[in-house]
Design a protein around this motif. Structure first.
Motif, PDB file in Angstrom:
ATOM      1  N   LEU B 135     -12.026  -5.757  -1.419  1.00  0.00           N
ATOM      2  CA  LEU B 135     -10.824  -4.941  -1.630  1.00  0.00           C
ATOM      3  C   LEU B 135     -10.249  -5.333  -2.985  1.00  0.00           C
ATOM      4  CD1 LEU B 135      -8.467  -3.099  -0.762  1.00  0.00           C
ATOM      5  CD2 LEU B 135      -7.456  -5.080   0.383  1.00  0.00           C
ATOM      6  N   LEU B 188     -10.178   0.355   6.413  1.00  0.00           N
ATOM      7  CA  LEU B 188     -11.241  -0.450   5.815  1.00  0.00           C
ATOM      8  C   LEU B 188     -12.114  -1.096   6.882  1.00  0.00           C
ATOM      9  CD1 LEU B 188      -9.331  -2.319   2.973  1.00  0.00           C
ATOM     10  CD2 LEU B 188     -10.673  -0.219   2.838  1.00  0.00           C
ATOM     11  N   VAL B 191     -13.491  -6.862   5.603  1.00  0.00           N
ATOM     12  CA  VAL B 191     -13.390  -7.191   4.188  1.00  0.00           C
ATOM     13  C   VAL B 191     -13.773  -8.656   4.002  1.00  0.00           C
ATOM     14  CG1 VAL B 191     -11.833  -7.378   2.232  1.00  0.00           C
ATOM     15  CG2 VAL B 191     -11.592  -5.472   3.824  1.00  0.00           C
TER      16      VAL B 191
END
Ligand SMILES: Nc1ncnc2c1ncn2[C@@H]1O[C@H](COP(=O)(O)OP(=O)(O)OP(=O)(O)O)[C@@H](O)[C@H]1O
Ligand SMILES: Nc1ncnc2c1ncn2[C@@H]1O[C@H](COP(=O)(O)OP(=O)(O)OP(=O)(O)O)[C@@H](O)[C@H]1O
Ligand SMILES: [Mg+2]
Ligand SMILES: [Mg+2]
Lengths: 308, 313, 333, 492
Positions: B135, B188, B191
């Motif tokens: 990210l 998302l 991550v």
């Protein structure tokens, strides 16, 4: 000596006093070179102030001037530099958008403050799209124009004078200017005589946009490049400039000469504060204080209107 | 001999701990130099708003005030070139640092921001050779540093197995970063790590914690609260990461370089300073030195400047 | 008598139409919630898990809370009618947050005095704004703007950009949640419920609404209009102070630029939420819808991978369209 | 009027002809079936009471209002009435001085000349404008002493009125053929008004026409060649001036005298309480008295009332025992909260009085609303309906209830009966009477004579001053007219 003259007296006096103080503290400023340094960045501010004045003149207020000038600067440093035709096309279209905004604000009776606030997001987004990171460069002719070594007086002095005189003739002397100011003074009277108030408002917004374009171009000419946030402060500076120059929020009471003087005063005030070696902590507060003081002094010059 | 010369610091922003530490370092070193008679004056100026137009006006005022050198942290790499050129034309030495200017007549003490981006990814590659999802937290849209770091990151990611799955603008502010991360987080996948631009690591950690997701490896930016958080995590679960940023004390380097130029020394136009990097083992030491609410710092002495100049030749 | 019978005949169709419109215009917040819902669904397209959907909502509630707290204050000001806007909200937030965090110095025993300081700062800022507006007769826009410069300077001067952490227990509270809702949202809910009660239940609420619709008529109807304006401006600043306090506790310290985005945000949530900028008509639930929407639209565009430029542009276009649409409704009624 | 046209001659074309023109604003019929034609050289005096429809008539003539029925023709052209009438009127040389000042205060005198002059040549316009305005000012008002370069806001009100008149007469591309003057002398003093009258005569003698609206009988008789009397939107007289006498004219425009049974039968009480109110201008009232404020509209009565109210209430606090309450006549400006329901509008004034805490006492609120709903007969079946769903008269009843529900000892009423029907009026009169008997004091400004006749004592206003105080039998329509119209002797 009528009310207009009286209104211009205060800004002239404050500029004079400030200039005298600066010259006293920094005698070097009293030269061709010094005046240019003191005032050349006031030129785009003065242009933006004139733009704000056009809007205030028709009883509205524009909170998007800063982002719009930034947008114009970005277009100037990119498209106008590389593909002049497209560049000028974009700027022209932007002027039309502004004029349309004025027409809609009148036709729908919208609060200008909210519409322009929304538009400020719009222009800021457009500026980032045009120029995602700082850069671009000034068209050569613009750079030459803004840094020209004119005889006797520097560009920084000539340009504000030219702007003030031209706009004075347009706003205060031309017959179209009378109608525009009339919209601010008594919309109904204008309408009664068969003029289109909507058209006049759109025109005022269009002229304002034109001056924003000029402001953006002048800024690029001085700075040599642009960024998307370059002129954000102009929104507040322009409002303050008009008010300092004796203009009022309502009633079509504005003065182009005053507005230019107001812009010069604000620029000079910042220099004055820096020559004072005022602590940076207080510089921004000092600007607020100057605004409050001048507006408070204006109380003496204007009648108070009661609630009823 | 520069004992008769004056140097000014032109600063465009004072609203965060990094800038405050920078001003403080300048104050300390420059004051001492004036006391020692090295220079006659070293004043600091800050504009009231972070705007190129204001800084250009400030530089023009400095020209009028007759400073011999201007040390400059610029609001924009290009937008004050006009004013810098005017200063050069007036015979003034201009040294820019951190936010450097592209005007050729000025000196630049640059931090290679692109390199900073690359280094983040390099560190992560070393930690996770198999790659993973990244990210990216960026700074303020439309600003030079933001673009440079981001470009460096993307460049380096090309050659690795990492994937940038999301990118948000945190405006270099803890709360904005936190908000932006919290907003994108639900969309998302897992991550692995977060690449940042400094000052937003703590906010990102908070956002992950609030969403109840495992904390990824967050590259820090030397802020005290980031280091503090890292220390807590390290003590609790052996959390590992790295932290890198430019030291605010680079302003003092600018001061000495300007002094050397005024002294008639031959100085190349482009100098590069390394970042200040905090690693797993130096964490405690640097954390102890960093004042509360501030940022990890080093101040430079005349000798450091001379060494830097020497090495650049 | 003849006239009377005429009256009844004319009235009936009129009442029917305006009744419908009345029902419609009494719930303008529907639009804000519809927009927020639509954006939420659009974001879910790229959210993979159901946990993600929940956490997006949770995050939205958390961050919307701050906009809601300042938005409620701004709503009261806007309700006062054309020309009334408080532009000093960001500066007030920053000043209140820096002063109170500095005072607390991360000491958990100082939380209550710290909160009182934040509120006190809000009070003082509101008083100052009101004094400029009333005594110096400076138009509210420029008065609050000038005042905000002074507040900003004070904030810079008072703590020089140092980030002082909030006391741990306060930070835990601000970032934590209770009964599945973020604590910040509980604070916002409390503020909203209070605001709603003030508007709907108290005499003061009636007075505010009356002053906004027609100050002159309100004054002639026995409303103490100055007291109303005083209360509104001071109340708005106090809420800004509170929002600053909660935000700083939430994000781990006060920043000098922490309030910046709330200037436009506070006005935007009020307008999108269905309160009329022409005054008199305020809408607490709408602020929730609008604040959620403002957060979700950014999330959506970020999740789609769209850049800052497009995001800003769309935000602007949406605000303008909402204002234009709202004006249409306003005209008919 | 038919003879009149014939006398002037059939070959001549009238500047304007109204054929059965009518204007209605919603239910209000402001002008009904007006037939009128105006020939060159005529000076038409238009008289009538406030609200008789004079301004509406002239607005139809100058094209600003499109008649809702009937038609208009300019210069004998085909009779039509549409939105382009304003342009047609302009092209026929019709110019107006409006009742409300319509100069831009921020502009100079010469710049204001520019606004109605649509096709002004650009070259040297300021100089030309200045000389045109100056010439016109010199012609109409010799020795005026007005500088065309001065800003209008700087000028005293009389000078502004002079400027506006002069601009209407000033030379332009299309010559002035018919100039409409709607109460032009209301803010001019006698000598200057005489100058204007003299100029009007000259103007008509040279072939121009004038429509002259005034409440000064003397002026009308002085200049008018023909007099049109309007009453309640209808032209009731239209005849050569010499066929009128002053008293006849007052009679013609006067309202129908109220039938004698109702009036006078109310035995007026003479024993009032102490004086409860006295203002600087001499206005005073005793406890239990109904005091009327008479005179023509806009002569300072409303201001006096507002002042009286504002002096006795506070901007900062609301009292549980208010000293005064206000009943507005101009509903949209002074009374109604347009976004609120009927109930909320009704209880605004009494919120504090009837609540024991800072909360609104809903129960008390509903009680009050229900009580007054019945008492005054507000025509609605749900008090939660928006106030704007009511007809104007019913809105007015709500405002009445709002004030009367309060316990305040003084009630101020600013022309409160606008749009209220006859039956309710009677009811309200009775209510006022009975409240007065209970010791309340009423200050009552009205433009309608029969309302003033209800009062115990009457102050007549002219130019913001009290010109007469009438008591008991002195309260007659004639006395009021005499005191409110300036009976210049010049007329006869
Ligand atoms: N725009 C309007 N909307 C509704 N009613 C109107 C409007 N204009 C006038 N009226 C009504 O039409 C009637 C005639 O008004 P008008 O202005 O013609 O009277 P007037 O004779 O000129 O009175 P005054 O002597 O007060 O000037 C009045 O009852 C007035 O209330
Ligand atoms: N305030 C004033 N009082 C009296 N005379 C004035 C005043 N201002 C200007 N004048 C005179 O009036 C004449 C016209 O001046 P003005 O500048 O307005 O016209 P102009 O320059 O011809 O206009 P334009 O350039 O717009 O065609 C000049 O002779 C000027 O001296
Ligand atoms: Mg001229
Ligand atoms: Mg009239």
């Amino acid at each position: 000596m009528n009310r207009d003259h009286l209104r211009i007296l205060l800004p002239v006096l404050s500029l004079g006093i400030l200039l005298a103080a600066v010259f006293y503290m920094q005698p070097r400023a009293m030269s061709y070179f010094g005046l240019n340094l003191l005032f050349n960045l006031a030129v785009p501010v003065a242009l933006a102030t004139i733009a704000q004045m056009m809007i205030l003149m028709v009883n509205d207020i524009d909170l998007s001037i800063g982002t719009f000038v930034s947008f114009c600067a970005c277009v100037t440093a990119t498209f106008v530099q590389t593909d002049p035709l497209i560049g000028y096309g974009i700027l022209f279209a932007a002027i039309l958008v502004y004029a349309g905004m004025g027409a809609i604000i009148y036709a729908r009776g919208l609060p200008a403050i909210v519409v322009t606030l929304g538009m400020s997001f719009f222009w800021s987004g457009m500026a980032v799209l045009v120029l995602p990171s700082p850069g671009g460069s000034a068209p050569d002719w613009l750079r030459t124009l803004m840094t020209a070594k004119t005889p006797f007086l520097p560009v920084a002095i000539i340009a504000p004078i030219v702007i003030a005189v031209v706009m004075h003739y347009f706003i205060k002397r031309s017959s179209l200017g009378v109608l525009l100011r009339g919209v601010g003074g008594n919309e109904q009277a204008i309408e009664r005589s068969g003029w289109s108030v909507m058209g006049l408002k759109a025109f005022a917004y269009g002229v304002a946009a034109l001056f924003c374009v000029l402001s953006g171009m002048a800024l690029v000419g001085l700075a040599t490049s642009a960024d998307a946030n370059i002129a954000l402060r102009y929104t507040l500076l322009s409002i303050a400039g008009v008010i300092l120059g004796g203009g009022e929020f309502t009633g079509g009471r504005v003065s182009p000469i005053g507005a230019v003087i107001g812009a010069l005063t604000l620029t000079l005030a910042a220099s004055f504060l820096s020559f004072l070696h005022l602590s940076p902590d207080w510089q921004i507060g000092a600007q607020g204080a100057i605004l409050i003081i001048v507006l408070a002094v204006r109380l003496v010059f204007t009648r108070r209107e009661a609630l009823i | 001999d520069t004992s008769g010369k004056t140097i000014a610091l032109s600063n465009n922003y004072a609203g965060n701990s990094w800038r405050q530490a920078m001003l403080e370092s300048w104050g300390k070193v420059a004051y001492q130099a004036v006391q020692d008679g090295v220079v006659a004056g070293a004043d600091a100026f800050t504009t009231s708003e972070n705007q190129a137009t204001e800084q250009a006006a400030q530089i023009q005022n400095m020209i009028l005030q007759g400073y011999d050198a201007i040390v400059l942290n610029a609001a924009s790499p290009t937008a004050i070139n006009g004013a810098v050129k005017e200063a050069c034309d007036a015979g003034i030495i201009v040294v820019s640092f951190d936010g450097i200017v592209t005007e050729p007549c000025a000196w630049r003490i640059a931090v290679d921001f692109k390199q900073m981006g690359r280094d983040q990814v390099k560190y992560l590659e070393q930690r996770y050779p198999d790659g993973g999802n990244l990210l990216e937290i960026r700074g303020l849209a439309g600003v030079f540093v933001d673009d440079e770091i981001s470009a460096g990151i993307h460049e380096q990611v090309e050659s690795t197995k990492f994937d940038i799955v999301g990118s948000v603008h945190g405006d270099w502010a803890q709360d904005v970063a936190q908000k932006a991360v919290a907003g994108i987080l639900p969309s998302l996948p897992e991550v692995k790590a977060i690449v940042t631009q400094g000052g937003d690591g703590y906010g990102a950690a908070q956002a992950f914690e609030a969403a109840g997701r495992p904390t990824p490896t967050i590259i820090m930016g030397n802020r005290r609260d980031e280091l503090q958080w890292w220390k807590e995590q390290k003590d609790a679960n052996g959390y590992e990461t790295t932290s890198l940023s430019i030291a605010p004390g680079v302003s003092t380097l600018g001061f000495w370089v300007a002094q050397q130029i005024l002294d008639g020394k031959e100085v190349p136009k482009d100098l590069t300073v390394p970042f200040l990097r905090v690693d797993q083992d130096t964490l405690e030491e640097i954390l102890a030195e960093t004042p509360v609410g501030s940022v990890a710092n080093v101040e430079y002495a005349l000798e450091d400047a001379q060494k830097l100049i020497q090495s650049a030749k | 008598m003849n006239m009377n019978s005429n009256n009844t005949r004319v009235e009936n169709p009129k009442r029917g139409a305006s009744h419908l419109l009345g029902v419609f215009s009494r719930k303008p917040w529907i639009w804000a919630f519809l927009a927020a819902g639509a954006t939420y669904l659009a974001t879910l397209v790229v959210v993979s898990t159901s946990a993600g959907a929940g956490s997006l909502l949770y995050a939205a509630l958390t961050f919307a809370s701050f906009s809601i707290i300042v938005g409620v204050g701004q709503m009261f000001v806007v309700t006062l009618g054309p020309g009334n806007v408080d532009l000093s909200i960001p500066a007030t937030m920053t000043l209140a947050a820096t002063l109170s965090l500095k005072f607390m110095a991360s000491d958990p025993t100082m939380i209550v005095p710290g909160l009182l300081i934040a509120i006190g700062v809000g009070l003082a800022c509101g008083l100052f704004n009101f004094a400029l507006i009333m005594l110096l007769r400076i138009p509210p826009i420029i008065a609050t703007l000038s005042a905000s410069f002074l507040f900003q300077s004070l904030a810079i001067w008072s703590n020089r950009g140092l980030r002082i952490k909030p006391p741990a227990s306060l930070a835990d509270f601000a970032t934590g949640g209770t009964f599945g809702l973020p604590n910040a949202a509980w604070v916002a809910l409390l503020v909203s419920v209070l605001a709603w009660c003030v508007l709907e239940k108290t005499i003061a609420g009636r007075w505010i609404s009356a002053s906004g619709q027609n100050t002159r008529a309100a004054r002639l109807g026995g409303v103490p209009v100055n007291a109303v304006r005083f209360g509104v401006y001071v109340g708005c600043a106090v809420l800004a102070g509170l929002a600053g306090f909660v935000l700083a506790s939430f994000s781990g310290g006060a920043n000098l630029n922490m309030g910046t985005e709330y200037m436009l945000m506070s006005i935007a949530v009020v307008v999108i939420g269905g309160s009329s900028i022409a005054g008199g008509n305020s809408n607490v639930p709408g602020i929730w819808g609008a604040a959620l929407f403002m957060f979700l639209i950014v999330s959506m565009l970020n999740s789609y991978g769209l850049g800052a430029g497009v995001r800003l542009m769309l935000t602007g276009l949406i605000i303008v369209s909402v204002v234009v649409l709202a004006s249409k409704r306003g005209r008919k009624v | 009027m038919v003879e009149n046209q014939n006398v002037i001659g059939t070959e001549e074309v009238p500047i304007i002809t109204l054929g059965d023109a009518g204007v209605s604003f919603g239910p209000v019929q402001a002008l009904k079936g007006a037939c009128l034609s105006i020939m060159a050289g005529e000076c038409i005096g238009v008289v009538g009471h406030n609200g008789a429809g004079k301004s509406t008539l002239v607005n139809v003539i100058n094209g600003r209002l499109t008649p809702t029925s009937g038609d208009v023709s300019y210069d004998g052209a085909q009779s039509v009435a549409d939105f382009r009438n304003a342009q047609r009127a302009r092209e026929s040389g019709i110019r107006s001085v409006f009742q409300e000042l319509s100069l831009c205060p921020n502009l100079t005198v010469l710049e204001n000349y520019r606004i109605p002059y649509r096709n002004m040549p650009i070259k040297g316009w300021r100089k030309n404008a200045a000389s045109a305005v100056l010439a016109s000012l010199d012609a109409v008002f010799p020795d005026h002493g007005i500088d065309p370069y001065s800003v209008v806001a700087d000028l005293p009100i009389a000078d502004r009125q002079m400027v506006e008149i002069a601009i209407a007469f000033a030379r332009r591309d299309i010559d002035a053929r018919l100039v409409i003057l709607d109460e032009p002398t209301s803010s001019l003093d006698g000598a200057i008004a005489d100058q204007l009258l003299a100029y009007i005569k000259k103007f008509c003698a040279s072939g121009g026409s004038i429509i002259f609206i005034s409440h000064m009988m003397g002026e009308i008789f002085d200049v008018a060649s023909r007099i049109v009397v309007l009453k309640d939107g209808t032209i009731i007289e239209n005849d050569a001036a010499q066929n009128f006498t002053r008293d006849g004219l007052v009679d013609a425009m006067g309202h129908v005298a109220p039938d004698d049974q109702t009036r006078g039968a109310d035995t007026k009480r003479r024993d009032f309480g102490d004086e409860v109110l006295r203002m600087e201008n001499g206005l005073n009232a005793c406890q239990g008295e109904v005091v009327g404020l008479a005179g023509l509209a806009g002569h300072g009565q409303a201001e006096a009332l507002a002042k009286c109210f504002l002096e006795r209430t506070s901007d900062w606090s609301a009292s549980r025992n208010p000293a005064v309450v206000f009943v507005a006549g101009d509903r949209s400006r002074d009374g109604v909260m347009p976004l609120w329901s009927i109930m909320r509008n009704l209880t605004l004034q009494t919120l504090v009085e009837f609540s024991r805490t800072f909360l609104v006492d809903r129960k008390a609120e509903q009680n009050i609303a229900r009580t007054w709903h019945e008492k005054i007969g507000i025509k609605t079946d749900d008090l939660n309906n928006p106030i704007l769903s009511l007809s104007g008269g019913n809105q007015q009843k709500v405002l009445f209830s709002r004030a009367l529900a309060s316990s305040a000892p003084i009630v101020i009423m600013d022309d409160p009966m606008r749009g209220v029907d006859v039956g309710t009026k009677k009811e309200v009169y009775r209510m006022i009477r009975s409240e007065a008997e209970k010791g309340r004091t009423f200050l009552w400004y009205s433009t309608e004579t029969d309302e003033i006749l209800e009062c115990d004592r009457v102050f007549v206003f002219r130019d913001s001053e009290i010109t007469a105080e009438l008591k008991g039998d002195e309260i007659t329509e004639e006395n009021m007219l005499r005191a409110s119209f300036e009976m210049q002797e010049a007329g006869e």
